[in-house]
Design a protein around this motif. Structure first.
Motif, PDB file in Angstrom:
ATOM      1  N   THR A   1      45.850  39.608  39.669  1.00  0.00           N
ATOM      2  CA  THR A   1      45.031  38.505  40.177  1.00  0.00           C
ATOM      3  C   THR A   1      45.585  38.102  41.543  1.00  0.00           C
ATOM      4  O   THR A   1      46.689  38.532  41.911  1.00  0.00           O
ATOM      5  CB  THR A   1      45.110  37.282  39.249  1.00  0.00           C
ATOM      6  N   GLU A   2      44.835  37.268  42.286  1.00  0.00           N
ATOM      7  CA  GLU A   2      45.298  36.809  43.609  1.00  0.00           C
ATOM      8  C   GLU A   2      46.662  36.114  43.493  1.00  0.00           C
ATOM      9  O   GLU A   2      47.553  36.362  44.282  1.00  0.00           O
ATOM     10  CB  GLU A   2      44.282  35.841  44.224  1.00  0.00           C
ATOM     11  N   GLU A   3      46.764  35.225  42.476  1.00  0.00           N
ATOM     12  CA  GLU A   3      48.030  34.482  42.347  1.00  0.00           C
ATOM     13  C   GLU A   3      49.180  35.428  42.046  1.00  0.00           C
ATOM     14  O   GLU A   3      50.275  35.297  42.583  1.00  0.00           O
ATOM     15  CB  GLU A   3      47.980  33.436  41.219  1.00  0.00           C
ATOM     16  N   GLU A   4      48.927  36.388  41.153  1.00  0.00           N
ATOM     17  CA  GLU A   4      49.994  37.331  40.791  1.00  0.00           C
ATOM     18  C   GLU A   4      50.459  38.098  42.021  1.00  0.00           C
ATOM     19  O   GLU A   4      51.658  38.275  42.253  1.00  0.00           O
ATOM     20  CB  GLU A   4      49.501  38.291  39.707  1.00  0.00           C
ATOM     21  N   ALA A   5      49.486  38.540  42.837  1.00  0.00           N
ATOM     22  CA  ALA A   5      49.851  39.294  44.036  1.00  0.00           C
ATOM     23  C   ALA A   5      50.639  38.401  44.985  1.00  0.00           C
ATOM     24  O   ALA A   5      51.618  38.843  45.607  1.00  0.00           O
ATOM     25  CB  ALA A   5      48.605  39.836  44.715  1.00  0.00           C
ATOM     26  N   ALA A   6      50.242  37.098  45.074  1.00  0.00           N
ATOM     27  CA  ALA A   6      50.902  36.194  46.019  1.00  0.00           C
ATOM     28  C   ALA A   6      52.327  35.869  45.589  1.00  0.00           C
ATOM     29  O   ALA A   6      53.159  35.447  46.402  1.00  0.00           O
ATOM     30  CB  ALA A   6      50.093  34.918  46.156  1.00  0.00           C
ATOM     31  N   SER A   7      52.626  36.099  44.283  1.00  0.00           N
ATOM     32  CA  SER A   7      53.945  35.716  43.783  1.00  0.00           C
ATOM     33  C   SER A   7      55.057  36.625  44.290  1.00  0.00           C
ATOM     34  O   SER A   7      56.226  36.314  44.162  1.00  0.00           O
ATOM     35  CB  SER A   7      53.930  35.732  42.248  1.00  0.00           C
ATOM     36  N   ASP A   8      54.736  37.738  44.861  1.00  0.00           N
ATOM     37  CA  ASP A   8      55.767  38.688  45.301  1.00  0.00           C
ATOM     38  C   ASP A   8      55.312  39.334  46.619  1.00  0.00           C
ATOM     39  O   ASP A   8      54.234  39.935  46.664  1.00  0.00           O
ATOM     40  CB  ASP A   8      55.924  39.762  44.201  1.00  0.00           C
ATOM     41  N   PRO A   9      56.113  39.192  47.701  1.00  0.00           N
ATOM     42  CA  PRO A   9      55.674  39.725  49.006  1.00  0.00           C
ATOM     43  C   PRO A   9      55.324  41.215  48.975  1.00  0.00           C
ATOM     44  O   PRO A   9      54.402  41.654  49.657  1.00  0.00           O
ATOM     45  CB  PRO A   9      56.882  39.479  49.912  1.00  0.00           C
ATOM     46  N   VAL A  10      56.058  41.990  48.142  1.00  0.00           N
ATOM     47  CA  VAL A  10      55.765  43.435  48.092  1.00  0.00           C
ATOM     48  C   VAL A  10      54.367  43.666  47.524  1.00  0.00           C
ATOM     49  O   VAL A  10      53.594  44.492  48.017  1.00  0.00           O
ATOM     50  CB  VAL A  10      56.803  44.172  47.207  1.00  0.00           C
ATOM     51  N   LEU A  11      54.072  42.905  46.457  1.00  0.00           N
ATOM     52  CA  LEU A  11      52.744  43.066  45.840  1.00  0.00           C
ATOM     53  C   LEU A  11      51.653  42.602  46.799  1.00  0.00           C
ATOM     54  O   LEU A  11      50.593  43.233  46.921  1.00  0.00           O
ATOM     55  CB  LEU A  11      52.661  42.277  44.533  1.00  0.00           C
ATOM     56  N   ALA A  12      51.945  41.458  47.514  1.00  0.00           N
ATOM     57  CA  ALA A  12      50.949  40.952  48.458  1.00  0.00           C
ATOM     58  C   ALA A  12      50.670  41.998  49.524  1.00  0.00           C
ATOM     59  O   ALA A  12      49.508  42.259  49.876  1.00  0.00           O
ATOM     60  CB  ALA A  12      51.449  39.660  49.085  1.00  0.00           C
ATOM     61  N   ALA A  13      51.741  42.634  50.035  1.00  0.00           N
ATOM     62  CA  ALA A  13      51.561  43.667  51.059  1.00  0.00           C
ATOM     63  C   ALA A  13      50.748  44.832  50.502  1.00  0.00           C
ATOM     64  O   ALA A  13      49.858  45.386  51.164  1.00  0.00           O
ATOM     65  CB  ALA A  13      52.923  44.149  51.549  1.00  0.00           C
ATOM     66  N   GLY A  14      51.059  45.188  49.240  1.00  0.00           N
ATOM     67  CA  GLY A  14      50.328  46.294  48.599  1.00  0.00           C
ATOM     68  C   GLY A  14      48.845  45.985  48.511  1.00  0.00           C
ATOM     69  O   GLY A  14      47.998  46.820  48.833  1.00  0.00           O
ATOM     70  N   ARG A  15      48.530  44.729  48.108  1.00  0.00           N
ATOM     71  CA  ARG A  15      47.123  44.337  47.991  1.00  0.00           C
ATOM     72  C   ARG A  15      46.400  44.397  49.330  1.00  0.00           C
ATOM     73  O   ARG A  15      45.264  44.859  49.433  1.00  0.00           O
ATOM     74  CB  ARG A  15      47.025  42.901  47.446  1.00  0.00           C
ATOM     75  N   ASP A  16      47.113  43.921  50.385  1.00  0.00           N
ATOM     76  CA  ASP A  16      46.503  43.953  51.721  1.00  0.00           C
ATOM     77  C   ASP A  16      46.179  45.374  52.138  1.00  0.00           C
ATOM     78  O   ASP A  16      45.092  45.672  52.642  1.00  0.00           O
ATOM     79  CB  ASP A  16      47.462  43.347  52.756  1.00  0.00           C
ATOM     80  N   ALA A  17      47.194  46.247  51.915  1.00  0.00           N
ATOM     81  CA  ALA A  17      46.993  47.650  52.300  1.00  0.00           C
ATOM     82  C   ALA A  17      45.791  48.221  51.558  1.00  0.00           C
ATOM     83  O   ALA A  17      44.955  48.945  52.121  1.00  0.00           O
ATOM     84  CB  ALA A  17      48.247  48.458  51.981  1.00  0.00           C
ATOM     85  N   LEU A  18      45.697  47.845  50.281  1.00  0.00           N
ATOM     86  CA  LEU A  18      44.597  48.357  49.458  1.00  0.00           C
ATOM     87  C   LEU A  18      43.243  47.892  50.026  1.00  0.00           C
ATOM     88  O   LEU A  18      42.303  48.666  50.188  1.00  0.00           O
ATOM     89  CB  LEU A  18      44.761  47.848  48.031  1.00  0.00           C
TER      90      LEU A  18
END
Ligand code: CMP
Length: 806
Positions: free
Chosen positions: A304-321
């Motif tokens: 989810t958006e919140e889950e991705a926001a909880s970790d910078p690596v995941l947030a970066a991964g989501r952006d790349a995606l």
């Protein structure tokens, strides 16, 4: 010729047809169809014979037909993606149908269907099938029911095979030692079990576990889903759910410590709480885990958006995606043909449409401007704007008509009651009644039965047959008040007649019959007043006083000589142009099948025949007893409805586009008279021709030619409207009765030089399954028809003079 050799195949044919008729009447797929539709359908089913083992269709092939089993048994076989032999999934017996899936989805055939022994199928081609499904919701329902049953059966098969797998897994587990069994069960928390993971979990025993798994169907570390679910169920039974969860946590721990990230995450996805999985995913990415791209994609999307926001690596991964998705946004799947079509449509329609809308806006603006000073000018400008919109055909006709009403009232050209007066007129009520009775007649099956009986009793010679079809078209005018509907009813029976005599498709003989039927059903629509809505439209446009004498009978008296001349002339022209040969002995098997599907004459048919007779008599003698024909029409509608021959659905299906438009058209003449427009037109013409005395025949010829020209621009109804508005006021200048303008326009407006010019022609062409005549043949006949009609008009002048109309 030897009689037996002709009769025997016919008798055989007849027997088969009888069986086919019983079959169709009982087949589940067609169970919702009424007998008239079924009888029409019968003409489209071709019997195809099969020997034992022959394939009716092959899995993976493109499908173009639906089949109904009429004799024998057929097996349905499905081949998997592996090399295993096809599995027999179903058996079809008499009345069963198959082949619908490919037709509905456009996908290749989903199965192979083989004849178990000798058998016969009835084949329905894709086009007819689609038409049938479109026309009849019951077929759609029957098909969904059959598909749902097949899906249910397939699900049961899957369930059965899951049971089988579970039993087999349990037997194999029983054969293992307690330790081996515990290890194998533990593996079930993994979806995949590669060597590395097994070594991490079981140490030296890893290789042995891998061997046991291979016995259970594991292939290259992957298990069939059914085996995993059987093992997981056994695991939970043997150790209890809590222990399974504890073991899963332990497994995640061990695998992630050993950097077997992918397997650790897969187990966590199923067994760990979400937040644990999210944290583990972040850890894995930070550690530079080697994950398959499918898995990364799947897990990133799962966050989810919140889950991705909880970790910078995941947030970066989501952006790349997201960026990758935007870059790779696949263009919507459009076929090349479709693109080409869209493109050419854009080119053809857009500029034209924009220009016409802009032009009509200009006319409406001018009308608004003019309305303060001159109401007649505003009226003419509005009409010009409407004509442009009709030519462009952007909106349905009725929208433009209703727009006119609104504009008249807003601009003070007419009072609201005047603008909609047409809807309350007896002409409107009459045409409504005629359309409703026409629908009830067609639905009762009476007209179709008469057509089939005609085929049975057709005379031998081709000229006589052509004449019979032309006359039938003409007589149908009395029963069915729309030329397209007549063509739809008559042409299939003409095709049946051509087939029963084994005429080749589009042969001169076939074209002669087909075009004779078409000319009777379509272009001669002016013979009887109730032959077409356009007749009423024309009549509605002539001044009230001139209209009064034209009841059904007088219209026929006045129109008959022209109709007779054109009928005979057209037959001669058809003969001369097509040069058909001779006829052969006819076989009536197909027609007999259709008649047997229609069954005995029903109550509805008898009632409708009686109502029809009463209606025609009432129309003609009613007025002498002071009963208005419109009220006779309404009485017949009430009678048909009370007798159950006309229901709400048939009423909804009437041509409301036309009925709404017609109401507005009928409001026109009084408005024009009130504005003094007709007087101005006739004065202008009188002024132009001055004292020169022109022969009425010249006026009639000019009207005809003007009409033929206009028909290349405007649809039928609007041509009548426009020409009637302009020419009816002019007629008295030439000492011509306004009705002559109307009949001239009506006689020359069904043209089919371009196929799309006339709806009834298109319907005739399609109702004959495109098999009776080609556009090329028809076009030549059209030119001849125009000439014959022009001559007919001239020849009729002395007669009309005698009637006092000229
Ligand atoms: P279609 O895919 O066009 O061609 C093969 C036909 O076999 C298919 O349509 C169905 O009509 C029929 N068919 C396919 N699978 C099954 C099934 N499981 N049971 C019964 N009939 C089937």
């Amino acid at each position: 010729m030897d009689g037996a050799s002709i009769n025997r195949p016919d008798e055989e044919d007849l027997r088969r047809r009888r069986r086919a008729s019983e079959l169709l009447a009982r087949a589940e797929l067609f169970s919702g169809l009424d007998r008239v539709t079924l009888a029409k359908l019968a003409a489209n089913l071709d019997p195809v014979s099969f020997r034992k083992g022959e394939a009716a269709c092959n899995q993976g092939e493109k499908g173009d037909s639906l089949y109904l089993v009429s004799e024998g048994t057929f097996g349905v076989y499905v081949r998997g993606t592996d090399d295993k032999p096809p599995v027999r999934v179903a058996e079809l017996t008499r009345g069963g149908c198959f082949g619908e899936m490919a037709l509905l989805t456009g996908e290749p055939r989903s199965a192979t269907v083989l004849a178990d022994g000798d058998g016969e199928l009835l084949r329905l081609d894709q086009e007819r099938f689609t038409e049938l499904v479109r026309r009849d919701p019951n077929i759609g329902l029957a098909l969904s029911a059959s598909l749902s049953r097949r899906l249910g059966a397939a699900s049961r098969t899957i369930k059965d095979s899951e049971h089988l797998i579970r039993d087999r897994v349990e037997r194999q587990l029983d054969a293992l030692t307690a330790e081996q069994r515990a290890n194998v069960l533990r593996v079930s928390v993994l979806d995949e079990a590669n060597e590395q993971s097994l070594a991490v979990l079981f140490g030296a025993d890893g290789a042995d576990v891998a061997a046991r798994l291979a016995d259970l169907g594991w292939d290259e570390g992957r298990a069939p889903a059914a085996v995993v679910s059987a093992l997981r169920a056994a695991h939970a039974r043997a150790f209890g759910p809590d222990n399974v969860a504890a073991y899963a946590r332990e497994t995640i721990e061990k695998l992630s410590n050993a950097e077997c990230w992918q397997d650790a995450l897969t187990v966590a996805e199923t067994f760990a709480p979400r937040e644990k999985f999210v944290a583990l995913f972040g850890r894995a990415l930070r550690a530079g885990a080697e994950l398959s791209s499918d898995k990364i994609l799947h897990w990133l999307q799962w966050l989810t958006e919140e889950e991705a926001a909880s970790d910078p690596v995941l947030a970066a991964g989501r952006d790349a995606l997201r960026q990758a998705q935007v870059a790779a946004e696949p263009a919507p799947e459009i076929s090349f043909r479709q693109r080409l079509l869209n493109f050419s449509n854009r080119l053809r329609n857009k500029p034209g449409q924009i220009v016409s809308v802009a032009l009509s806006v200009v006319f409406v603006a001018a009308a608004i401007y003019a309305s303060t000073s001159s109401k007649p000018a505003a009226f003419v400008l509005l009409l010009a704007g409407a004509i442009i919109l009709w030519i462009a055909a952007i909106f349905p006709e009725f929208v433009v008509y209703l727009g006119l009403v609104v504009a008249w009232v807003f601009l003070g050209i007419a009072k609201p009651s005047e603008a909609v007066a047409g809807f309350g007129s007896t002409s409107w009520i009459s045409i409504f009644a005629i359309l409703a009775i026409g629908t009830a007649l067609a639905e009762s099956g009476l007209v179709f039965r008469l057509g089939l009986l005609l085929v049975r009793r057709l005379p031998k010679g081709l000229i006589a047959q052509g004449a019979a079809y032309l006359a039938s078209g003409l007589l149908l005018t009395l029963l069915v008040p729309a030329s397209a509907a007549r063509a739809r009813l008559l042409l299939p029976t003409a095709l049946a007649a051509a087939q029963s005599q084994r005429f080749k498709d589009r042969s001169p003989e076939s074209a002669f019959l087909g075009l004779s039927a078409f000319i009777g059903a379509g272009p001669l629509l002016y013979t009887f007043l109730n032959g077409s809505s356009s007749n009423f439209l024309g009549l509605g446009l002539i001044p009230e006083a001139a209209r009064a004498q034209f009841d059904l009978a007088f219209w026929f008296v006045a129109a008959a000589p022209l109709a007779a001349f054109v009928s005979i002339g057209s037959l001669a022209a058809l003969w001369f142009i097509l040069k058909p040969g001779t006829t052969q002995q006819a076989s009536h098997a197909q027609v007999d099948l259709q008649l047997s599907l229609l069954g005995r004459t029903t109550g509805n048919e008898i009632v409708m025949a009686l109502i029809l007779i009463a209606l025609v008599v009432g129309w003609n003698i009613g007025p002498s007893f002071g009963i208005n024909p419109a009220i006779v029409g309404l009485a017949s509608v009430v009678a048909a409805a009370l007798a159950g021959c006309l229901n709400r659905q048939s009423l909804n299906d009437l041509n409301w586009d036309f009925l709404v438009s017609f109401g507005v058209v009928l409001s026109l003449p009084p408005i024009m008279t009130a504005l003094g427009i007709d007087a101005q037109i006739s004065n202008a013409v009188r002024h132009t021709i001055g004292n020169a005395s022109l022969h009425p025949a010249i006026f009639v010829l000019a009207t005809a030619l003007l009409n033929i020209g206009t028909r290349f621009l405007l649809p039928r109804g609007q041509t009548v409207l426009l020409l009637a508005i302009i020419l009816i006021p002019v007629a008295p200048v030439f000492d011509v009765h306004p009705w002559i303008v109307v009949i001239t326009v009506l006689a020359t407006f069904t043209l089919w030089v371009l196929p799309n010019q006339s709806v009834s022609y298109v319907v005739a062409y399609e109702s004959s399954e495109e098999r009776m005549f080609s556009h090329e043949q028809a076009r030549k006949v059209c030119f001849a028809f125009i000439i014959v009609t022009l001559v007919g008009l001239l020849v009729s002048m002395p007669y009309w003079r005698w009637l006092g109309l000229v």
